[in-house]
Design a protein around this motif. Structure first.
Motif, PDB file in Angstrom:
ATOM      1  N   CYS B  70       1.061  -1.494   0.143  1.00 12.11           N
ATOM      2  CA  CYS B  70      -0.337  -0.193   0.238  1.00 12.11           C
ATOM      3  C   CYS B  70       0.723   1.363  -0.441  1.00 12.11           C
ATOM      4  CB  CYS B  70      -1.038  -0.073   1.139  1.00 12.11           C
ATOM      5  SG  CYS B  70      -1.877  -1.875   1.157  1.00 12.11           S
ATOM      6  N   TYR B  95      -3.348   3.744  -2.704  1.00  5.51           N
ATOM      7  CA  TYR B  95      -4.193   3.688  -1.301  1.00  5.51           C
ATOM      8  C   TYR B  95      -3.410   3.315  -0.054  1.00  5.51           C
ATOM      9  CZ  TYR B  95      -8.399   4.030  -3.973  1.00  5.51           C
ATOM     10  OH  TYR B  95      -8.964   4.758  -4.888  1.00  5.51           O
ATOM     11  N   ASP B  96      -3.798   4.156   1.444  1.00  5.17           N
ATOM     12  CA  ASP B  96      -3.046   3.685   2.252  1.00  5.17           C
ATOM     13  C   ASP B  96      -4.039   2.406   2.268  1.00  5.17           C
ATOM     14  OD1 ASP B  96      -5.577   4.293   3.306  1.00  5.17           O
ATOM     15  OD2 ASP B  96      -4.566   6.839   3.932  1.00  5.17           O
ATOM     16  N   ASN B  99      -7.731   2.715   3.284  1.00  4.66           N
ATOM     17  CA  ASN B  99      -8.937   3.033   2.131  1.00  4.66           C
ATOM     18  C   ASN B  99      -8.864   1.449   1.314  1.00  4.66           C
ATOM     19  OD1 ASN B  99      -9.872   5.643   2.604  1.00  4.66           O
ATOM     20  ND2 ASN B  99      -8.155   6.319   2.982  1.00  4.66           N
ATOM     21  N   LYS B 102     -10.432  -1.032   2.793  1.00  5.85           N
ATOM     22  CA  LYS B 102     -12.187  -0.220   2.714  1.00  5.85           C
ATOM     23  C   LYS B 102     -12.671  -0.662   1.797  1.00  5.85           C
ATOM     24  CE  LYS B 102     -15.086   3.904   3.687  1.00  5.85           C
ATOM     25  NZ  LYS B 102     -16.045   3.642   2.460  1.00  5.85           N
ATOM     26  N   ARG B 103     -11.847   0.076   0.560  1.00  4.59           N
ATOM     27  CA  ARG B 103     -12.612  -0.996  -0.629  1.00  4.59           C
ATOM     28  C   ARG B 103     -12.426  -2.058  -0.434  1.00  4.59           C
ATOM     29  NH1 ARG B 103     -12.250   3.931  -4.579  1.00  4.59           N
ATOM     30  NH2 ARG B 103     -12.061   1.966  -6.223  1.00  4.59           N
ATOM     31  N   ASP B 106     -15.969  -3.380   1.050  1.00  2.00           N
ATOM     32  CA  ASP B 106     -16.865  -2.283   0.451  1.00  2.00           C
ATOM     33  C   ASP B 106     -17.748  -2.944  -0.300  1.00  2.00           C
ATOM     34  OD1 ASP B 106     -17.378  -0.521   2.182  1.00  2.00           O
ATOM     35  OD2 ASP B 106     -16.303   1.325   1.165  1.00  2.00           O
TER      36      ASP B 106
END
Ligand SMILES: Nc1ncnc2c1ncn2[C@@H]1O[C@H](COP(=O)(O)OP(=O)(O)OP(=O)(O)O)[C@@H](O)[C@H]1O
Ligand SMILES: [Mg+2]
Lengths: 140, 108
Positions: B70, B95-96, B99, B102-103, B106
Motif C-alpha cells: 500500500c 491507497y493507504d 482505504n 475499505k474498498r 465495500d
C-alpha cells in the motif's frame, strides 16, 4: 519409513537468504504428502527460529529429522545466547535494534509463534556460548 | 473476489501475478512479520507497507492469496523477480492500508 535427515547452514545477517532452509523443508514435507496443516506449522515455527539465528546470533545450523509421526527441527547457533529464557518467551519482548525493526522484525512474537506452532518447543541457551531451539511437531 | 478483481478495485500495479484467478477469502493487515506469520489466514489478501525481501518468505509460508503493498511504497526489481520465481501474487496500490481495505470490504 526410515527417518529422513536434512542439514542446512544458516547464513548470519543475510536477510536475502533468510528462510531458505525453511522453504526447502516445506517443499520436502509437501512432496512427501504430509498434511498441509502440519507442513504449515513446521514451516512457521522453523522460519521464526531461522530468522532469530540470522538476527540475534550469527547464523548457525538447522538439523531436521522427519519421522513417520513427527518432525524434529533443531536450530543450533553459537551466538550471544539468551540470559533470561522466560523473559524472551514473553509475547512482545524483543531486543531487536532499530534497523532490524525497520525490516519488520522485532515484534517479540517469534518465540511465542514457535511455541504455538509446535507441540514441544525447547529453548536451551548459555550466554556467550549460544542457543539451541528444538521444535517437535506431531504429524496427523 | 479474485486477485485480479482486487487489483482492479485498487487501481493496483500488478507487479507479479502468478494466479490472478485465485479467490481472496479474507484479509489481514500488518507490518510486523511475526504477527503476520502467526495470524494471517490462508488465502487472504495481506495489506502492508513493508517491501523488503522477507515479505516473500512470509507470503509463501502463510499461503496468502496476494500481497498488497500500500501507499505506493517502492518495491525493488529484485523482489519482483523473486516473486516471479516463487509464484507469489504481488500488487501495489497508491491507497493507504485503511482505504485499500475499505474498498475491499465495500465490495464484499
Ligand atoms: N537465537 C537467539 N540468540 C540470541 N538471542 C535470541 C535468539 N532467539 C531469540 N533471542 C532473544 O529473544 C528475544 C525474543 O525473540 P522473539 O523471536 O520472540 O522476538 P524478536 O525476534 O525480537 O521479534 P520477532 O520474532 O517478533 O520479529 C529476542 O529479541 C532476542 O533478545
Ligand atoms: Mg524472532
Amino acid at each position: 519409513m526410515e527417518k529422513i535427515h536434512l542439514e542446512f547452514d544458516v547464513d548470519g545477517r543475510n536477510f536475502v537468504s533468510a528462510g531458505t532452509a525453511t522453504a526447502k523443508v516445506k517443499a520436502c514435507l509437501k512432496e512427501m504428502g504430509i498434511n498441509p496443516d502440519d507442513v504449515k506449522r513446521v514451516a512457521i515455527a522453523m522460519y521464526e527460529g531461522e530468522i532469530n539465528m540470522v538476527i540475534h546470533a550469527n547464523g548457525g545450523k538447522a538439523l531436521v529429522d522427519i519421522y513417520v509421526d513427527k518432525v524434529v527441527v533443531k536450530l543450533i547457533d553459537t551466538g550471544k545466547g539468551i540470559a533470561d529464557i522466560n523473559l524472551a518467551m514473553k509475547p512482545g519482548y524483543s531486543t531487536a535494534s532499530d534497523d532490524i525493526r525497520q525490516l519488520g522484525f522485532g515484534a517479540g512474537m517469534g518465540l511465542p509463534n514457535m511455541k504455538k506452532h509446535s507441540d514441544e518447543c525447547i529453548v536451551e541457551s548459555e550466554v556467550g556460548k549460544g542457543t539451541t531451539v528444538t521444535l517437535i511437531t506431531n504429524l496427523h | 473476489m479474485t486477485v485480479n478483481q482486487l487489483a482492479e478495485l485498487l487501481n493496483a500495479n500488478k507487479l507479479n501475478i502468478a494466479n490472478g484467478e485465485k479467490e481472496v477469502a479474507t484479509g489481514y493487515a500488518g507490518d510486523l512479520l511475526s504477527f503476520v506469520m502467526g495470524r494471517a489466514p490462508e488465502d487472504s489478501a495481506w495489506f502492508t507497507i513493508m517491501t523488503n525481501v522477507n515479505i516473500l518468505a512470509v507470503a509463501t509460508l502463510t499461503d496468502v492469496a496476494v500481497v498488497v503493498v500500500c501507499e505506493g511504497a517502492t518495491v525493488d526489481e529484485s523482489i519482483i523477480e523473486k516473486a516471479k520465481q516463487q509464484e507469489i501474487n504481488l500488487i501495489k496500490t497508491e491507497y493507504d492500508v485503511f482505504n485499500a481495505i475499505k474498498r475491499y470490504l465495500d465490495e464484499t
